[in-house]
Structures are given as C-alpha cells and as structure tokens.
Scaffold this active site. Structure first.
Site, short mmCIF file in Angstrom:
data_model
loop_
_atom_site.label_atom_id
_atom_site.label_comp_id
_atom_site.label_asym_id
_atom_site.label_seq_id
_atom_site.Cartn_x
_atom_site.Cartn_y
_atom_site.Cartn_z
N GLU A 183 46.57 -53.60 -34.49
CA GLU A 183 45.64 -54.70 -34.10
C GLU A 183 45.84 -54.85 -32.73
OE1 GLU A 183 47.07 -58.21 -36.72
OE2 GLU A 183 45.91 -57.33 -38.48
N GLU A 254 44.27 -53.20 -44.12
CA GLU A 254 45.08 -54.35 -44.71
C GLU A 254 43.92 -55.46 -45.29
OE1 GLU A 254 47.74 -56.63 -42.19
OE2 GLU A 254 48.43 -54.73 -41.23
#
Ligand code: NAG
Ligand code: NAG
Ligand code: NAG
Ligand code: NAG
Ligand code: NAG
Length: 478
Positions: A183, A254
């Site tokens: 991320e 995710e």
C-alpha cells in the site's frame, strides 16, 4: 444444487491442484488470470498469519480453509520476528515460516507470500525491526541507500530461504505469487521526488531475484512492469480502476472480512451477504484472484500489535480468533466458492457481455464457443426485490444481491440467501483471578533525581530511549 454438480466440482479441484504441483513450470499471467502449468485459474485465497497462531493450530486452520473452498493461503513475512538483530535470524517455533508453507503444501493448497518487508498489518512497527531506526542516515521506504541496503538484504534472505527449500511453484513448490512493498501509494506523496524512483527500484530488485513467480504491489496503481498492481478494499468490484496493462490480471489482495479492532471500540461487523456480494461482483467484472483479509486473524501475542490494536485480531473473520468456524460467514462463503468454481472454465475461456435488466439490475454473462455459459444477475437496489427476464426465464432477485447461474439457467447461489444458521461460541472459565493470593505486587523504586541513569536537558523521544524493549518509559523531571 444436484449431487452431480457437487461431484464435478470436487473432480475439477482435485485435477487442478494435482496439476499445480506435478512439475515446476514458471507461474505467468495474462490479462485474464495467473497461469499455473499453462492453465488459467480463478483462485480463492485467505490470509492466515503464522505468528498469530501456533504450529499446533496450523494444520487444522489450513484444513478448515481448504474445506471452506480456498485454493491459496496468503501470509505476510514478519521481519522483526525473523531478524531481531542485524544478521541474526530466527525461524523456529511460531516463527517457522518454512514449516507453515510446507504444511500448506502438504494439504494441496498454494501460497501467496507477501514479503513487504514493510507490512503494516497492525503489527508492531509495521514489521520493521527496531534496530533499523538506529541505522545512520536511514529514511524508511524511500530512495535512500541505507534503507534499500537492508530491505534488499532481508528480501534476498527470504527468497533464498524459499528457494533452498524448493518452495516456489517454479521449483515444484506451492508459492505462486509474491508481494513487494505494501500500500505504498497511500504514503508516496510524503516522499516527494524520492517516492517514484523507490517504487521502480523495489520492483526491479524483486524481479531481479528470479523467483519464477509473479510479483504484486497492492494499492500501487503505477506498479512497474512486470509487477501487477492489485486492489485492497471492501468493494474492489466497484472501486478498482483495474490492472495498469491489458496484459495483467485483476487481483484483489485484501478484501476485508471485518476490520481490526482497537481499544475502546466494538468489533467491526461485516455480514456474510455483503462479503459474498462484493466477491461475486469482482469475479463477474473479470477478477480472477480474491483474498480474504483475514480468513483467520488469530492473536497478537505479547507486544506484537501496533498501538491501540487489541490482542484478538479479526475475530469476526470466517475462522474466529481460536480457529473455530464462524457461521454463517464460513459456510456462506464456502457455498459461494463452490458456485464460482462451477463457472470457472467459462469465466476463464469465455467472452464477457453485459446488459441492463432494469434500472438497478444488470446481467454479466460469459459465453464460450463450446456453448458453456455462466451468468451473474445483479440487483443493486438495496430495498426492493426485482423480477427480471433473463433468456426468457423470469427470476426474482433479492435486494442487494447477485445470483450466480453456472449454466445461465439455474441459480446455484444467491449472495443474500444465507442458509447457514448463526452459531455461538461458548466460553467456559477455567481459572478465575478472584483470590488476592493469585495476584502479585511489584514495587517500583522511585529513584532520586540525582541518581537517575539517564539524564537529558530535553524530553527524550520514547522509542529512541526504550529501543522498543518496553512500552513504558518512566521519567522524572524538574
Ligand atoms: C546481509 O547483510 C549481512 C551483513 O549485515 C551480510 O553478511 C549478508 O551476506 C547479507 N545478505 C545478503 C543476502 O545480502
Ligand atoms: C472484461 O474483459 C473483457 C474482455 O474479455 C472486456 O471486454 C471487458 O471490458 C472487461 N470488463 C471489465 C469490467 O473490465
Ligand atoms: C450500486 O449503487 C451504488 C450507489 O449508486 C453505486 O455506487 C455502485 O457502484 C452500484 N454497484 C453496482 C454493482 O452497480
Ligand atoms: C425468447 O422468446 C422469444 C419469443 O417468445 C424468441 O423469439 C426468442 O428466441 C427467445 N429467446 C431465447 C434466448 O430463447
Ligand atoms: C486503506 C483503506 O482503504 N482502509 C479502509 C478499510 O475499511 C475501513 C472500513 O470500511 C475504512 O474506514 C478504511 O478507510
């Protein structure tokens, strides 16, 4: 669903898994999916982090994941557990990454290995060993030579360990996918001109390690070729801008099954229906890999969790903190997975068309030249049932639901129809701390100001002072 459909599904899965382990071909990809041994694959994955449970629990957690219809177990690698001091490595007990991966292999599943080595993961210091903090001139996650040295050093260590155990799919092992960074795009602007060259360096460094399996960067829309940009989120079917090249598949690394819980707040609930809706939507919109974060959250033992995060991690996941099946979530997703698998050949080989069935209703249909047909009938109206005509058959669609028709005729699964009943966890106290003699008392000696071991003319920075050996720093001042 007829018994023969179930039987077919079992056979498909068995053939696929055995094929996947027979020889050590490279894992590649195209615009549709990952390609393992020359075969495109729709893969259902779930996160289980080895240090958040114990080696005694691993076999049953993995078995329940497999029984729940998963093909892949995804885990981070936890740098601060493995390298507590520079060059000193620990891979035993709860930290036995190799044994964890071999257990997954033994049960016939694949592995997605997220090396990071910055992992976040609500883990102490995001997985960085604290000694990194004291490396002169270091700037984390940036185009910074000291940082890049240690990041490359640890990443290489892990890749070499996996290779020496023959664990990459290219060697006949179970690892089909790896992740570098985590991320990063969320924080990249803070690094100004040092961000983009770092992303490029990280991608090249990872690819240079020649694992024979693809790398992903999650939440990094500009992931450099051949690294695949993957989505993290609650609704990737709606929010993901898609792969940054027509030659890359659409992967969801995710999909939060709940969320982590912090002190002072209640658990974050996410219904089985809502998860199923968004997984079905992502698959209907060309997704070919979905990972549940978490499938089993487990326990943050000791001081391993990041600030405010409680010891129970994603207790609301399909397997609860203790590894017990949480119904109806576990069972509903198992049925979803079976329905998706019934469609997988058509999804991977067919062409997609979509058309409206009403103002808030849509059909997404995959058709093969051979006649195979699979359909997803979506009702995006949150409040009302919808009656729609699809191929001259009338279907009633529940509010906010997706019906999956593996043959374009019969509904095998509807995301809002939950057949499993809620279950309850029954706790039996085995020990109560109600006796005064069960408690121990410690007395801290209050040192004289003149006798303190560390003196400073300004307030010391907490972690620099404790070196993260303790959360407590007791100070006196005048
Ligand atoms: C990592 O760095 C250490 C020195 O700190 C060195 O001994 C080791 O060979 C390096 N490992 C790799 C894989 O670069
Ligand atoms: C899915 O893939 C097809 C090509 O097979 C393409 O035409 C279509 O636009 C894609 N759909 C989405 C939502 O990306
Ligand atoms: C459903 O409607 C919401 C609100 O208009 C929209 O944001 C979302 O993208 C829609 N989802 C689908 C699958 O059509
Ligand atoms: C649906 O019915 C119409 C007329 O009743 C017919 O012309 C059409 O071919 C049918 N479509 C399918 C897919 O069966
Ligand atoms: C990084 C990110 O997008 N996190 C989101 C995860 O889901 C929670 C709950 O919906 C959001 O609040 C976060 O923003």
């Amino acid at each position: 669903m007829g018994w023969w459909l179930r039987l077919c599904w079992c056979l498909l899965v068995v053939i696929m898994l055995e094929g996947g382990h027979a020889d050590g071909g490279e894992v590649t990809y195209d615009g549709r999916s990952l390609i393992i041994n020359g075969q495109r694959q729709v893969l259902l994955s779930g996160s289980i982090h080895y240090p958040r449970s114990t080696p005694q629990m691993w076999p049953s957690l993995i078995a329940k994941a497999k029984e729940g219809g998963l093909d892949v177990i995804q885990t981070y690698v936890f740098w601060n557990l493995h390298e507590p001091n520079p060059g000193q490595y620990v891979f035993s007990g709860n930290y036995d990454l190799v044994q964890f991966i071999k257990e997954i292999q033994k049960q016939g599943l694949y592995v997605s290995l997220r090396i990071g080595p910055f992992i976040e993961s609500e883990w102490n210091y995001g997985g960085f060993p604290f000694w990194l903090h004291d490396v002169p001139g270091i700037v984390y996650r940036s185009d910074n030579e000291p940082f890049k040295f240690y990041m490359q050093n640890f990443t290489t260590k892990i890749v070499n360990l996996m290779k020496s155990e023959g664990l990459y799919a290219s060697q006949g092992g179970p690892i089909i996918l790896s992740q570098i960074e985590n991320e990063y795009q969320n924080v990249e602007p803070a690094f100004h001109e040092k961000g983009p060259p770092y992303v490029l360096w990280a991608a090249n460094m990872a690819v240079g390690l020649q694992t024979g399996v693809p790398w992903v960067m999650c939440k990094q829309q500009d992931a450099p070729d051949p690294v695949i940009n993957a989505c993290n989120g609650l609704r990737c079917g709606e929010t993901f801008a898609g792969p940054n090249s027509p030659n890359k598949p659409s992967l969801w690394t995710e999909n939060w099954t709940s969320n982590y819980q912090v002190y002072g707040k209640g658990p974050i609930m996410r219904s089985a229906e809502d998860i199923a809706f968004h997984v079905a939507l992502f698959i209907a919109r060309n997704g070919s890999f979905v990972n549940y974060y978490m499938y089993h959250g487990g326990t943050n033992f000791g001081r391993t969790s990041s600030s405010y995060v409680i010891a129970a991690y994603y207790d609301q996941a399909p397997l609860d903190e203790y590894g017990l099946k949480r119904q109806p979530k576990w069972g509903h997703l198992k049925e979803l997975h079976a329905a998706i698998k019934l469609c997988s050949t058509t999804l991977l080989q067919g062409t997609q068309t979509k058309f409206p069935l009403g103002t808030q209703q849509e059909a997404i249909v995959f058709e093969e030249n051979t006649g195979g047909c699979a359909a997803f009938l979506i009702n995006n109206d949150t409040h009302n049932n919808a009656i729609v005509q699809f191929r001259n058959i009338s279907f009633q669609l529940l509010p906010k639901s997706i019906s999956i028709l593996p043959d374009c005729k019969i509904v095998a699964f509807n995301t809002a129809t939950v057949k499993k009943k809620f279950n309850n966890r029954i706790m039996t106290p085995v020990q109560t701390f109600d006796l005064a003699n069960s408690w121990k008392e410690f007395n801290d000696v209050v040192v004289n100001f003149g006798d303190t071991s560390l003196k400073s003319n300004r307030l010391p920075e907490q972690t620099s002072t404790t070196k993260d050996k303790s959360d407590y720093l007791w100070y006196t001042l005048r």
